[in-house]
Structure formats: structure tokens, C-alpha cells
Write a protein that holds these residues in place. Sequence first.
Motif, short mmCIF file in Angstrom:
data_model
loop_
_atom_site.label_atom_id
_atom_site.label_comp_id
_atom_site.label_asym_id
_atom_site.label_seq_id
_atom_site.Cartn_x
_atom_site.Cartn_y
_atom_site.Cartn_z
N ASP A 43 0.81 -1.23 0.00
CA ASP A 43 0.00 0.00 0.00
C ASP A 43 0.84 1.28 0.00
O ASP A 43 0.41 2.31 0.51
CB ASP A 43 -0.96 0.02 1.20
N SER A 44 2.06 1.20 -0.54
CA SER A 44 2.91 2.40 -0.60
C SER A 44 2.65 3.21 -1.86
O SER A 44 3.12 4.34 -1.99
CB SER A 44 4.38 2.01 -0.55
N GLY A 45 1.91 2.61 -2.81
CA GLY A 45 1.63 3.30 -4.06
C GLY A 45 2.77 3.23 -5.06
O GLY A 45 2.74 3.90 -6.08
N VAL A 46 3.77 2.42 -4.74
CA VAL A 46 4.91 2.28 -5.64
C VAL A 46 5.30 0.81 -5.73
O VAL A 46 5.22 0.07 -4.75
CB VAL A 46 6.11 3.13 -5.17
N LYS A 47 5.68 0.40 -6.91
CA LYS A 47 6.11 -0.97 -7.14
C LYS A 47 7.61 -0.96 -7.40
O LYS A 47 8.08 -0.31 -8.33
CB LYS A 47 5.36 -1.56 -8.34
N ILE A 48 8.37 -1.67 -6.57
CA ILE A 48 9.82 -1.73 -6.73
C ILE A 48 10.19 -3.09 -7.31
O ILE A 48 9.83 -4.12 -6.74
CB ILE A 48 10.53 -1.50 -5.39
N GLU A 49 10.89 -3.09 -8.42
CA GLU A 49 11.33 -4.32 -9.05
C GLU A 49 12.85 -4.37 -9.08
O GLU A 49 13.50 -3.42 -9.53
CB GLU A 49 10.77 -4.44 -10.47
N VAL A 50 13.41 -5.47 -8.59
CA VAL A 50 14.86 -5.66 -8.57
C VAL A 50 15.16 -7.01 -9.21
O VAL A 50 15.39 -8.01 -8.53
CB VAL A 50 15.43 -5.61 -7.13
N PRO A 51 15.12 -7.08 -10.53
CA PRO A 51 15.26 -8.37 -11.21
C PRO A 51 16.68 -8.94 -11.13
O PRO A 51 17.66 -8.19 -11.11
CB PRO A 51 14.90 -8.04 -12.67
N THR A 52 16.75 -10.24 -11.11
CA THR A 52 18.04 -10.93 -11.11
C THR A 52 18.61 -10.93 -12.53
O THR A 52 17.87 -11.09 -13.51
CB THR A 52 17.87 -12.38 -10.63
N ASN A 53 19.91 -10.75 -12.66
CA ASN A 53 20.54 -10.84 -13.96
C ASN A 53 21.96 -11.36 -13.78
O ASN A 53 22.46 -11.46 -12.66
CB ASN A 53 20.53 -9.48 -14.67
N LYS A 54 22.64 -11.64 -14.88
CA LYS A 54 23.96 -12.27 -14.81
C LYS A 54 25.10 -11.29 -15.09
O LYS A 54 26.27 -11.67 -15.08
CB LYS A 54 24.04 -13.40 -15.84
N PHE A 55 24.78 -10.01 -15.31
CA PHE A 55 25.80 -9.07 -15.76
C PHE A 55 26.49 -8.34 -14.61
O PHE A 55 25.91 -8.14 -13.53
CB PHE A 55 25.18 -8.06 -16.72
N THR A 56 27.72 -7.90 -14.86
CA THR A 56 28.47 -7.09 -13.89
C THR A 56 29.00 -5.81 -14.52
O THR A 56 29.32 -4.86 -13.80
CB THR A 56 29.66 -7.88 -13.30
N ASP A 57 29.11 -5.77 -15.85
CA ASP A 57 29.64 -4.56 -16.49
C ASP A 57 28.50 -3.58 -16.75
O ASP A 57 27.37 -3.98 -17.04
CB ASP A 57 30.35 -4.91 -17.80
N PRO A 58 28.77 -2.28 -16.64
CA PRO A 58 27.70 -1.28 -16.71
C PRO A 58 26.97 -1.21 -18.04
O PRO A 58 25.76 -0.95 -18.06
CB PRO A 58 28.43 0.04 -16.40
N VAL A 59 27.65 -1.42 -19.15
CA VAL A 59 26.98 -1.34 -20.46
C VAL A 59 25.91 -2.41 -20.58
O VAL A 59 24.77 -2.14 -20.98
CB VAL A 59 28.00 -1.46 -21.61
N ASN A 60 26.26 -3.64 -20.24
CA ASN A 60 25.27 -4.73 -20.33
C ASN A 60 24.17 -4.59 -19.29
O ASN A 60 23.03 -5.01 -19.52
CB ASN A 60 25.96 -6.08 -20.21
N LEU A 61 24.47 -3.98 -18.16
CA LEU A 61 23.43 -3.73 -17.16
C LEU A 61 22.41 -2.73 -17.70
O LEU A 61 21.20 -2.89 -17.51
CB LEU A 61 24.06 -3.21 -15.87
N VAL A 62 22.90 -1.69 -18.37
CA VAL A 62 22.00 -0.70 -18.96
C VAL A 62 21.15 -1.35 -20.05
O VAL A 62 19.93 -1.13 -20.13
CB VAL A 62 22.79 0.49 -19.54
N LYS A 63 21.76 -2.19 -20.88
CA LYS A 63 21.00 -2.88 -21.94
C LYS A 63 19.96 -3.82 -21.34
O LYS A 63 18.83 -3.92 -21.85
CB LYS A 63 21.96 -3.65 -22.84
#
Length: 214
Positions: A43-63
Motif C-alpha cells: 500500500d505504498s503506491g509504488v512498485k519496486i522491481e529488482v530483477p536478477t541478472n547475470k551481468f556485472t559490467d555497466p553497459v550490459n546492465l544498462v542494456k
Amino acid sequence: MSRREFGEKKRGARRVQPLKTILIVCEGSKTEKIYFERFKERDSGVKIEVPTNKFTDPVNLVKFARDYAKKHDISVAEGDSIWVVFDVDQNRDEEITKAKALADDLDIIITPSNPSFELWYLLHYEPSTAHLTNEQLGKKLKKCIPHYAKNICVFDEIAPTQKLAIKRAGDLNAHHTGKNLYSRSSNPSTQVFRVVVHIDKIKTENRANARARR
């Protein structure tokens, strides 16, 4: 039909305000994911999503953030926000610069920590302006949280001094005036506080709007 259109058509002609989504993409380590998951509230009115991924470098994280947002109907134009959190220590300036340029084009906000995310934890206990290696940072943090180890949740322990950590992180940015905050030269610094400030701002706005509708 998108979730925006669905929200408007739900319950006949009545317009239902859709939840704003805050997408936070972190590098492969579980530490950051565990921390940000704790910001979720009913009931905070906001949905926070923190998906799991396999990347560590910033370019692939942005993609990854770009692709995930597209797949899950997360849109900055609709009031959502997209953040990419990563450590500077294992990345070259060229990679960070490329990631920043790509993120800016996509309305994604990158929040590096230099040398690593654990600096954000340390700032809840003490200020630090001297250059830090990860080893030095780990020793300092261990003195503040004797039982600390990677991938354990310390959210409740550090929450009471969150505002102080935000101020210290901002002070570090000022300390590095003239330097590129998105490079290895800005050690120590962390932009994680920007995500935290945004989460708190959206939650506060939603609560105020909910009270006004009563």
C-alpha cells in the motif's frame, strides 16, 4: 492493452491511478538486490522491481534494464523510473563513460559506487574522504558491523541513520567538485543515495495523495 490503459478502464469509467514502478537493476552480486528488496511496502503506491541478472559490467546492465523495461511495460514517460547500480572497482573509465552515454539516451539513471556498494553502508556510520580500496572498505565496515558479511541483510540496522548517510554521500560529491563522478577518479563516492531519495520521495507523495483523497 497496457497497464496504463487497463487502469483507466477498470471499474467502468472511473480512472484508477496506476502504481509507479521503480526498476532497479544491480550487478550480479546479491548484496544490492537484498538491500533494495527491503524497500518494498504494501500500500505504498509504488512498485519496486529488482530483477536478477547475470551481468556485472555497466553497459550490459544498462542494456538489460532497457530490455526488461520494454518487456514489462515500464515507462519513464508514464512516471516510472529506471536505475542501474554497479561498482566502479572492476570497470574501466571507458566502460563507465559508454554506459552513461547509453543510459542518458534511454532516460536510465546510473548510480555507481566507488570503489563498491559497501561504501553506502559505511556512510551510515562514518564519513570518509580518503581513497579506499575494497579491502580497506571491508575492514572499516567490519568495525561498524562486526557480523557483516557479503549477501546478508543489514537494512534494519542501518535504516535509522539513512538521512545522515544521504547527507554524507552528497558531501562526498561536493568533495569531488571538478572531478568526473562517473569515473575511477572519484574515489570514494556513491550515487546510491539518489535511488534512496527517489524511493522516499515517491512514497511520501503517494501517502500525501492518499490522505488528500479521504
